[in-house]
Enzyme design. Sequence first.
Site, PDB file in Angstrom:
ATOM      1  N   ASN A  48       0.845  -1.197   0.000  1.00 19.11           N
ATOM      2  CA  ASN A  48       0.000   0.000   0.000  1.00 19.11           C
ATOM      3  C   ASN A  48       0.881   1.250   0.000  1.00 19.11           C
ATOM      4  O   ASN A  48       1.936   1.290   0.639  1.00 19.11           O
ATOM      5  CB  ASN A  48      -1.016   0.004   1.151  1.00 19.11           C
ATOM      6  CG  ASN A  48      -0.437  -0.260   2.512  1.00 19.11           C
ATOM      7  OD1 ASN A  48       0.561  -0.959   2.654  1.00 19.11           O
ATOM      8  ND2 ASN A  48      -1.065   0.275   3.534  1.00 19.11           N
ATOM      9  N   GLU A  50       0.348   5.136   0.714  1.00 21.37           N
ATOM     10  CA  GLU A  50      -0.575   6.158   1.222  1.00 21.37           C
ATOM     11  C   GLU A  50      -0.125   7.547   0.780  1.00 21.37           C
ATOM     12  O   GLU A  50       0.994   7.737   0.283  1.00 21.37           O
ATOM     13  CB  GLU A  50      -0.649   6.066   2.748  1.00 21.37           C
ATOM     14  CG  GLU A  50      -1.205   4.717   3.193  1.00 21.37           C
ATOM     15  CD  GLU A  50      -1.427   4.604   4.690  1.00 21.37           C
ATOM     16  OE1 GLU A  50      -0.891   5.445   5.459  1.00 21.37           O
ATOM     17  OE2 GLU A  50      -2.129   3.660   5.095  1.00 21.37           O
ATOM     18  N   CYS A  59      -4.138   0.668  -2.511  1.00 22.82           N
ATOM     19  CA  CYS A  59      -3.941  -0.574  -1.753  1.00 22.82           C
ATOM     20  C   CYS A  59      -2.841  -1.442  -2.368  1.00 22.82           C
ATOM     21  O   CYS A  59      -2.545  -1.353  -3.569  1.00 22.82           O
ATOM     22  CB  CYS A  59      -5.216  -1.406  -1.750  1.00 22.82           C
ATOM     23  SG  CYS A  59      -6.600  -0.645  -0.905  1.00 22.82           S
ATOM     24  N   GLU A  61      -2.954  -4.613  -3.102  1.00 22.55           N
ATOM     25  CA  GLU A  61      -3.424  -5.521  -4.161  1.00 22.55           C
ATOM     26  C   GLU A  61      -3.451  -4.809  -5.508  1.00 22.55           C
ATOM     27  O   GLU A  61      -3.030  -5.349  -6.527  1.00 22.55           O
ATOM     28  CB  GLU A  61      -4.838  -6.029  -3.848  1.00 22.55           C
ATOM     29  CG  GLU A  61      -4.967  -6.816  -2.561  1.00 22.55           C
ATOM     30  CD  GLU A  61      -5.328  -5.951  -1.367  1.00 22.55           C
ATOM     31  OE1 GLU A  61      -4.756  -4.846  -1.219  1.00 22.55           O
ATOM     32  OE2 GLU A  61      -6.172  -6.375  -0.577  1.00 22.55           O
ATOM     33  N   CYS A  92     -10.381  -5.008  -0.068  1.00 23.47           N
ATOM     34  CA  CYS A  92     -11.484  -4.046  -0.139  1.00 23.47           C
ATOM     35  C   CYS A  92     -12.235  -4.195  -1.465  1.00 23.47           C
ATOM     36  O   CYS A  92     -11.780  -4.873  -2.398  1.00 23.47           O
ATOM     37  CB  CYS A  92     -10.946  -2.619   0.013  1.00 23.47           C
ATOM     38  SG  CYS A  92     -10.233  -1.941  -1.492  1.00 23.47           S
ATOM     39  N   CYS A  95     -10.414  -3.265  -4.755  1.00 26.17           N
ATOM     40  CA  CYS A  95      -9.417  -4.260  -5.164  1.00 26.17           C
ATOM     41  C   CYS A  95     -10.098  -5.503  -5.738  1.00 26.17           C
ATOM     42  O   CYS A  95      -9.601  -6.103  -6.690  1.00 26.17           O
ATOM     43  CB  CYS A  95      -8.517  -4.620  -3.994  1.00 26.17           C
ATOM     44  SG  CYS A  95      -7.429  -3.239  -3.532  1.00 26.17           S
TER      45      CYS A  95
HETATM   46  N1  THU Z   1      -5.336  -1.514   2.428  1.00 24.69           N
HETATM   47  C1  THU Z   1      -4.775  -2.337   1.503  1.00 24.69           C
HETATM   48  O1  THU Z   1      -3.611  -2.171   1.125  1.00 24.69           O
HETATM   49  N2  THU Z   1      -5.536  -3.363   1.028  1.00 24.69           N
HETATM   50  C2  THU Z   1      -6.842  -3.586   1.363  1.00 24.69           C
HETATM   51  O2  THU Z   1      -7.476  -4.485   0.812  1.00 24.69           O
HETATM   52  C3  THU Z   1      -7.488  -2.752   2.362  1.00 24.69           C
HETATM   53  C4  THU Z   1      -6.689  -1.636   2.913  1.00 24.69           C
HETATM   54  C5  THU Z   1      -4.537  -0.397   2.940  1.00 24.69           C
HETATM   55  C6  THU Z   1      -5.000   0.967   2.520  1.00 24.69           C
HETATM   56  C7  THU Z   1      -4.480   1.840   3.642  1.00 24.69           C
HETATM   57  O3  THU Z   1      -3.147   2.218   3.328  1.00 24.69           O
HETATM   58  C8  THU Z   1      -4.443   0.932   4.851  1.00 24.69           C
HETATM   59  O4  THU Z   1      -4.570  -0.402   4.354  1.00 24.69           O
HETATM   60  C9  THU Z   1      -5.543   1.189   5.851  1.00 24.69           C
HETATM   61  O5  THU Z   1      -6.774   1.198   5.238  1.00 24.69           O
END
Ligand code: THU
Length: 135
Positions: A48, A50, A59, A61, A92, A95
């Site tokens: 991920n 941010e 994310c 994925e 999520c 994804c």
């Molecule tokens: N996140 C992912 O990388 N994958 C997911 O399927 C759900 C959430 C990340 C996004 C964000 O950086 C952190 O997790 C918290 O939501």
Amino acid sequence: MTEISDPQWSRLADAARRASANAHCPYSRFCVGAAVLTGDGGIAVGCNVENASYGLTVCAERNAVSRAVADGARSLDAVVVYTPTAEPVTPCGACRQVISEFGREVRIRCICDGPGVLEFGVADLLPGAFAFTPR
Ligand code: THU
């Protein structure tokens, strides 16, 4: 449906765990890693990433899928997502939609720091995914 062997699952799991160490997650401190197995047998990873403008976060994925596509992949057989949690966490909705673009039978495994593992087909996680054939 393509069978994923145990050695392939463990390579994907190791790659997803390693990728999580590269996550850029100063806001949530939730470091996620993902690894995808492509139709031609390659592995691509993502973490991920941010952003201070929170909604721009991508994310793990989706970053792994984008990297696989940039490397030339056109289909996916499997995705492993690692989260630093006691129980596995599922991808999520965004994804799920992006994964389903590259195969309706993609297998998805969710791993974590505990012994629990969840496994689904992408269609189990996203029944009725949006799809259309351009004219
Ligand atoms: N996140 C992912 O990388 N994958 C997911 O399927 C759900 C959430 C990340 C996004 C964000 O950086 C952190 O997790 C918290 O939501």
